[in-house]
Design an enzyme around this catalytic site. Structure first.
Site, PDB file in Angstrom:
ATOM      1  N   GLU A  47     -10.035  21.685 139.006  1.00 38.74           N
ATOM      2  CA  GLU A  47     -10.676  20.538 138.374  1.00 38.74           C
ATOM      3  C   GLU A  47     -12.079  20.293 138.937  1.00 38.74           C
ATOM      4  O   GLU A  47     -12.993  19.902 138.197  1.00 38.74           O
ATOM      5  CB  GLU A  47      -9.822  19.276 138.576  1.00 38.74           C
ATOM      6  CG  GLU A  47      -8.446  19.342 137.927  1.00 38.74           C
ATOM      7  CD  GLU A  47      -7.370  19.851 138.883  1.00 38.74           C
ATOM      8  OE1 GLU A  47      -6.238  19.361 138.780  1.00 38.74           O
ATOM      9  OE2 GLU A  47      -7.675  20.750 139.712  1.00 38.74           O
ATOM     10  N   CYS A  70      -3.555  16.952 141.464  1.00 42.25           N
ATOM     11  CA  CYS A  70      -2.965  16.466 142.705  1.00 42.25           C
ATOM     12  C   CYS A  70      -3.452  15.062 143.029  1.00 42.25           C
ATOM     13  O   CYS A  70      -4.499  14.615 142.556  1.00 42.25           O
ATOM     14  CB  CYS A  70      -3.281  17.418 143.852  1.00 42.25           C
ATOM     15  SG  CYS A  70      -5.041  17.475 144.296  1.00 42.25           S
ATOM     16  N   CYS A  79      -7.607  15.490 143.233  1.00 45.87           N
ATOM     17  CA  CYS A  79      -8.260  15.818 141.962  1.00 45.87           C
ATOM     18  C   CYS A  79      -8.123  14.694 140.933  1.00 45.87           C
ATOM     19  O   CYS A  79      -9.004  14.499 140.096  1.00 45.87           O
ATOM     20  CB  CYS A  79      -7.680  17.110 141.398  1.00 45.87           C
ATOM     21  SG  CYS A  79      -8.106  18.565 142.387  1.00 45.87           S
ATOM     22  N   ALA A 156      14.147  60.063 141.364  1.00 44.82           N
ATOM     23  CA  ALA A 156      13.782  61.314 142.032  1.00 44.82           C
ATOM     24  C   ALA A 156      14.724  62.400 141.532  1.00 44.82           C
ATOM     25  O   ALA A 156      15.783  62.110 140.963  1.00 44.82           O
ATOM     26  CB  ALA A 156      13.871  61.189 143.555  1.00 44.82           C
ATOM     27  N   ARG A 178       0.324  44.956 142.891  1.00 45.21           N
ATOM     28  CA  ARG A 178       0.121  44.751 144.325  1.00 45.21           C
ATOM     29  C   ARG A 178      -0.980  43.722 144.578  1.00 45.21           C
ATOM     30  O   ARG A 178      -0.863  42.871 145.466  1.00 45.21           O
ATOM     31  CB  ARG A 178      -0.251  46.070 145.000  1.00 45.21           C
ATOM     32  CG  ARG A 178       0.888  47.059 145.154  1.00 45.21           C
ATOM     33  CD  ARG A 178       0.410  48.320 145.853  1.00 45.21           C
ATOM     34  NE  ARG A 178       1.478  49.309 145.987  1.00 45.21           N
ATOM     35  CZ  ARG A 178       1.299  50.525 146.505  1.00 45.21           C
ATOM     36  NH1 ARG A 178       0.097  50.897 146.917  1.00 45.21           N
ATOM     37  NH2 ARG A 178       2.320  51.360 146.592  1.00 45.21           N
ATOM     38  N   GLU A 289       9.095  47.129 146.347  1.00 44.09           N
ATOM     39  CA  GLU A 289       8.894  48.506 145.924  1.00 44.09           C
ATOM     40  C   GLU A 289       9.880  49.453 146.594  1.00 44.09           C
ATOM     41  O   GLU A 289       9.717  50.679 146.535  1.00 44.09           O
ATOM     42  CB  GLU A 289       7.459  48.960 146.219  1.00 44.09           C
ATOM     43  CG  GLU A 289       6.403  48.321 145.346  1.00 44.09           C
ATOM     44  CD  GLU A 289       5.093  49.093 145.371  1.00 44.09           C
ATOM     45  OE1 GLU A 289       5.126  50.333 145.414  1.00 44.09           O
ATOM     46  OE2 GLU A 289       4.035  48.449 145.345  1.00 44.09           O
ATOM     47  N   THR A 293      18.806  51.213 147.478  1.00 44.63           N
ATOM     48  CA  THR A 293      19.645  50.420 148.371  1.00 44.63           C
ATOM     49  C   THR A 293      19.012  49.077 148.688  1.00 44.63           C
ATOM     50  O   THR A 293      19.669  48.034 148.663  1.00 44.63           O
ATOM     51  CB  THR A 293      19.930  51.195 149.666  1.00 44.63           C
ATOM     52  OG1 THR A 293      20.517  52.450 149.340  1.00 44.63           O
ATOM     53  CG2 THR A 293      20.874  50.413 150.562  1.00 44.63           C
ATOM     54  N   LEU A 294      17.733  49.087 148.977  1.00 39.89           N
ATOM     55  CA  LEU A 294      17.033  47.835 149.243  1.00 39.89           C
ATOM     56  C   LEU A 294      17.027  46.955 148.003  1.00 39.89           C
ATOM     57  O   LEU A 294      17.281  45.745 148.075  1.00 39.89           O
ATOM     58  CB  LEU A 294      15.603  48.121 149.693  1.00 39.89           C
ATOM     59  CG  LEU A 294      14.797  46.920 150.184  1.00 39.89           C
ATOM     60  CD1 LEU A 294      15.424  46.314 151.434  1.00 39.89           C
ATOM     61  CD2 LEU A 294      13.350  47.312 150.443  1.00 39.89           C
ATOM     62  N   GLY A 296      19.223  46.994 145.601  1.00 40.12           N
ATOM     63  CA  GLY A 296      20.588  46.513 145.419  1.00 40.12           C
ATOM     64  C   GLY A 296      20.893  45.321 146.301  1.00 40.12           C
ATOM     65  O   GLY A 296      21.569  44.379 145.877  1.00 40.12           O
TER      66      GLY A 296
END
Length: 377
Positions: A47, A70, A79, A156, A178, A289, A293-294, A296
């Site tokens: 603002e 705010c 603001c 893979a 990213r 990324e 397993t991670l 899951g």
């Protein structure tokens, strides 16, 4: 309002722990007078940028803001009061501010005689500010799980080769993800197999995210690993009793590596504890990324808020799947997703989806599922 949402998105990845906010001001005749967006934490809010651009034309005009103005004084002033002092006659905001320390701006505006309206394009504004809204509502970062796979779901080949399944265009798009995240998280298996760099490349003006490796036993990240260079900050999450002697002079300039010690759980480290620790460091958005397993473990913990899958027109027939054990043993318990977008990226297909159970900007609190074991991706 749509223009304000577009402006807000310019600062994704640069404002944490603050929200992204855009503002457009029309003068009393309904003509564009000024616009702006919150560019960085500690800097002027959207603002204020818009009011400065509008100048005297703001008087009697309308302000379109993606988030309720705010009403508190922190590193910047309130603001809502700035809008009143500028003579704004009408304020339209998309999403109410859920932060108890900052809410109340609408009431302040109304008390000053300003006409206030809420809800215009609220869904789009929520989606654009999902990371911050999740952090306020759930007390943890918003998690986007990204994966790249063949059309038959393999990340893979059977011999572990994976570079490259998807196209250069898809890989460039991942660098955009990213750049919009506060932290990028991988597991020890990915660190061993790929020696990933995890920094943003090819995105002008990007604020580098925190690179996080979940390495329970502190055996995957060794001196000389690409993730330990000076391109971006790095955090290694390990068990409380892990030996990290080899990391004491492994950082840039032989500095100690930043190590986060977490209690052990049944399998590796606790996802909720990891996210709580990142949240305490100001991380509001996580790009996951890691391997199956991670991923899951995060799914099992109820800690995935958005999924972006890049599917390549390739078939393998064997090799690891994109998602590992997520604690789902029957179809009746499957995590159903709602599609929010499909788009061609080069020769690939990018699919965006969110859990059915999730509100637009968050999910149910994370449970007790755990992070991947150190030998798995």
């Amino acid at each position: 309002m749509r223009r304000a949402i577009t402006l807000a998105a310019r600062a994704l990845g640069a404002t944490s722990p603050n929200p992204v906010v855009g503002c457009v001001i029309l003068d009393a005749a309904g003509e564009p007078a000024g616009e702006g967006f919150h560019q960085r934490a500690g800097g002027p809010h959207a603002e204020i940028h818009a009011l400065r651009a509008a100048g005297d034309r703001a008087s009697g005009g309308t302000a379109y803001v993606t988030l309720e103005p705010c009403d508190h004084t922190g590193r910047t002033g309130p603001c809502a009061r700035a809008l009143v002092e500028a003579g704004i006659a009408r304020v339209v905001y998309a999403v109410g501010d859920p932060n108890p320390q900052a809410t109340g701006g609408a009431d302040t505006l109304r008390a000053a005689g300003v006409r206030v309206e809420q809800g215009l394009l609220a869904g789009e504004a929520e989606a654009g500010n999902a990371a911050w809204l999740t952090s306020v509502r759930l007390g943890r970062p918003h998690v986007l799980w990204k994966y790249a796979a063949t059309l038959d779901g393999r990340i893979a080949a059977a011999d572990a080769t994976s570079r490259w399944i998807t196209s250069a265009e898809s890989r460039a798009d991942v660098h955009r993800l990213r750049a919009e995240a506060d932290a990028v998280v991988v597991g020890s298996g990915t660190a061993r197999a790929d020696d990933p760099h995890l920094a943003v490349r090819g995105v002008e003006g990007a604020v580098q995210p925190l690179r996080v490796v979940v390495d329970t036993e502190a055996t995957a990240v060794r001196p000389g690993a690409r993730v330990l260079d000076a391109a971006a900050p790095t955090l290694i999450a390990v068990a409380e009793d892990a030996d990290t002697t080899h990391l004491k002079a492994a950082g840039p300039g032989e500095e100690p590596v930043d190590v986060l010690r977490l209690p052990r759980a049944e399998r590796g480290l606790s996802v909720p504890d990891l996210l709580a620790a990142l949240h305490a460091r100001g991380v509001r958005s996580v790009l996951l990324e890691g391997g199956p397993t991670l991923a899951g473990a995060f799914v099992a913990a109820g800690a995935v808020d958005k999924v972006v899958g890049y599917l390549a027109p390739v078939l393998l027939g064997a090799g690891p799947a994109a998602l590992g054990d997520a604690g789902i043993t029957t179809l009746a318990r499957a995590l159903r997703l709602r599609m929010t977008g499909t788009e061609r990226v080069g020769p690939d297909l990018r699919i965006t989806a969110a859990p059915e159970r999730a509100a637009p900007a968050g999910t149910a609190p994370a449970g007790t599922a755990t992070v991947a074991t150190p030998k798995e991706r």
